[in-house]
Design a protein around this motif. Structure first.
Motif, PDB file in Angstrom:
ATOM      1  N   VAL A   8      -1.180   6.468  -6.579  1.00  0.00           N
ATOM      2  CA  VAL A   8      -1.383   6.450  -5.138  1.00  0.00           C
ATOM      3  C   VAL A   8      -2.524   7.401  -4.798  1.00  0.00           C
ATOM      4  N   LEU A   9      -3.425   6.946  -3.972  1.00  0.00           N
ATOM      5  CA  LEU A   9      -4.449   7.814  -3.401  1.00  0.00           C
ATOM      6  C   LEU A   9      -4.067   8.093  -1.963  1.00  0.00           C
ATOM      7  N   ALA A  10      -3.839   9.361  -1.638  1.00  0.00           N
ATOM      8  CA  ALA A  10      -3.491   9.757  -0.275  1.00  0.00           C
ATOM      9  C   ALA A  10      -4.676  10.481   0.349  1.00  0.00           C
ATOM     10  N   ARG A  69      -9.105   4.296  -9.218  1.00  0.00           N
ATOM     11  CA  ARG A  69      -8.472   2.981  -9.335  1.00  0.00           C
ATOM     12  C   ARG A  69      -6.991   3.028  -8.957  1.00  0.00           C
ATOM     13  N   PRO A  70      -6.696   3.419  -7.726  1.00  0.00           N
ATOM     14  CA  PRO A  70      -5.297   3.505  -7.293  1.00  0.00           C
ATOM     15  C   PRO A  70      -4.665   2.131  -7.102  1.00  0.00           C
ATOM     16  N   ASP A  71      -3.351   2.109  -7.173  1.00  0.00           N
ATOM     17  CA  ASP A  71      -2.599   0.883  -6.890  1.00  0.00           C
ATOM     18  C   ASP A  71      -2.375   0.708  -5.389  1.00  0.00           C
ATOM     19  N   VAL A  72      -2.303   1.828  -4.665  1.00  0.00           N
ATOM     20  CA  VAL A  72      -2.113   1.832  -3.227  1.00  0.00           C
ATOM     21  C   VAL A  72      -2.922   2.988  -2.652  1.00  0.00           C
ATOM     22  N   PHE A  96      -3.583  -1.008   1.492  1.00  0.00           N
ATOM     23  CA  PHE A  96      -3.636   0.218   2.282  1.00  0.00           C
ATOM     24  C   PHE A  96      -2.356   0.347   3.093  1.00  0.00           C
ATOM     25  N   VAL A  97      -1.866   1.582   3.190  1.00  0.00           N
ATOM     26  CA  VAL A  97      -0.760   1.918   4.077  1.00  0.00           C
ATOM     27  C   VAL A  97      -1.274   2.968   5.048  1.00  0.00           C
ATOM     28  N   ILE A 225       5.213  -1.255  -1.225  1.00  0.00           N
ATOM     29  CA  ILE A 225       3.942  -1.880  -1.622  1.00  0.00           C
ATOM     30  C   ILE A 225       3.747  -1.775  -3.134  1.00  0.00           C
ATOM     31  N   LEU A 226       4.075  -0.621  -3.715  1.00  0.00           N
ATOM     32  CA  LEU A 226       3.975  -0.464  -5.171  1.00  0.00           C
ATOM     33  C   LEU A 226       4.841  -1.497  -5.888  1.00  0.00           C
ATOM     34  N   ALA A 227       5.997  -1.770  -5.325  1.00  0.00           N
ATOM     35  CA  ALA A 227       6.911  -2.722  -5.950  1.00  0.00           C
ATOM     36  C   ALA A 227       6.321  -4.121  -6.028  1.00  0.00           C
TER      37      ALA A 227
END
Length: 275
Positions: A8-10, A69-72, A96-97, A225-227
């Motif tokens: 995750v990239l925050a 290369r984040p997943d979310v 994106f969240v 979202i990751l799921a």
């Protein structure tokens, strides 16, 4: 059902998004990698022009996506979410969240049909906030206070510095002394920074006030979202990063604070224009 791990990239304009990172740590598996980017060189975002912020966000987030290369990608900033999520989704093929003021949540919780919202001044003046109210809380009175001081006070609290209750109470006063403010039974936090002032808010507000902090619901949405993603295993093996766009005022205090969230060190992006 437990959430899967991933990368995750925050992002936030300062340390406020670390309140959501804290919720991510308690929600996602321990092997989840959470990279953090703070555009502290331009903090606070609520005081900046929209066009400048959109261009800057696309550039900064794009560089991090290419490198990590984040997943979310979590935009843990109300201001950035309200003005730039569409542009980010158009430019990058990654989920994106965002974080938006908890207007819908407040409308579900309030019994008096009067709720308060604490936000930055930028969020308070944007039409997006009124559209949220019209869409989800049309039968409520929404009292908004755009508080310039609270984000700075929240950063002090996160770094372990004492926060003067009188300064926090002065910001709350703008809600309770507004017309119909005596009927407020719910207060939503419309800036992720304010998570770190939760104890102060609870101490200074009347005991019957419902305080709504979106950090945990946002973290749960990241998990959902990751799921739905196919996580690439090699992404998880690289160490986590905590990156700033400007040098911190007190690096010792910041390193001590971020260690509580599992980060070992701070990286500063060089040659990032602070305008």
């Amino acid at each position: 059902m437990p959430f899967p791990s991933g990368r995750v990239l925050a992002f936030d304009s300062g340390i406020g998004g670390l309140g959501v990172v804290q919720a991510l740590r308690s929600t996602l598996p321990g092997d989840t990698r959470i990279d953090y980017l703070a555009d502290n060189a331009l903090f606070p975002y609520g005081e900046q022009e929209d066009t400048l912020l959109v261009t800057r966000l696309v550039s900064l987030i794009g560089e991090r996506i290419a490198r990590l290369r984040p997943d979310v990608v979590l935009i843990a900033c109300n201001t950035a979410s309200t003005i730039a999520l569409d542009a980010l989704r158009q430019n990058f093929d990654v989920p994106f969240v965002g974080c938006v003021p908890p207007v819908r949540w407040a409308a579900r919780v309030t019994q008096s049909r009067v709720f308060g919202l604490l936000s930055t001044r930028g969020t308070a003046r944007r039409p997006y906030l009124r559209s949220l109210r019209d869409s989800y809380a049309a039968d409520c009175e929404m009292i908004v206070h755009g508080a310039r001081a609270l984000a700075d006070l929240a950063e002090q609290a996160f770094l372990g510095y004492p926060v003067d209750d009188a300064l926090v109470a002065e910001e709350l006063r703008h809600l309770f002394e507004a017309p119909m403010g005596n009927r407020i039974d719910t207060i939503g936090l419309g800036c992720t920074h304010y998570t770190f002032l939760t104890e102060s808010f609870r101490r200074l507000c009347p005991p019957e006030i419902h305080l709504l902090d979106p950090a945990l619901p946002v973290a749960q949405q990241v998990g959902r979202i990751l799921a739905m993603q196919t996580v690439c295993p090699e992404r998880e093996d690289r160490p986590e990063t905590l990156t700033l766009t400007g040098h911190p005022v007190d690096s010792v205090a910041l390193k001590r604070a971020i260690a509580r969230l599992g980060y070992d060190d701070i990286t500063v992006l060089e040659n990032v224009d602070a305008s």
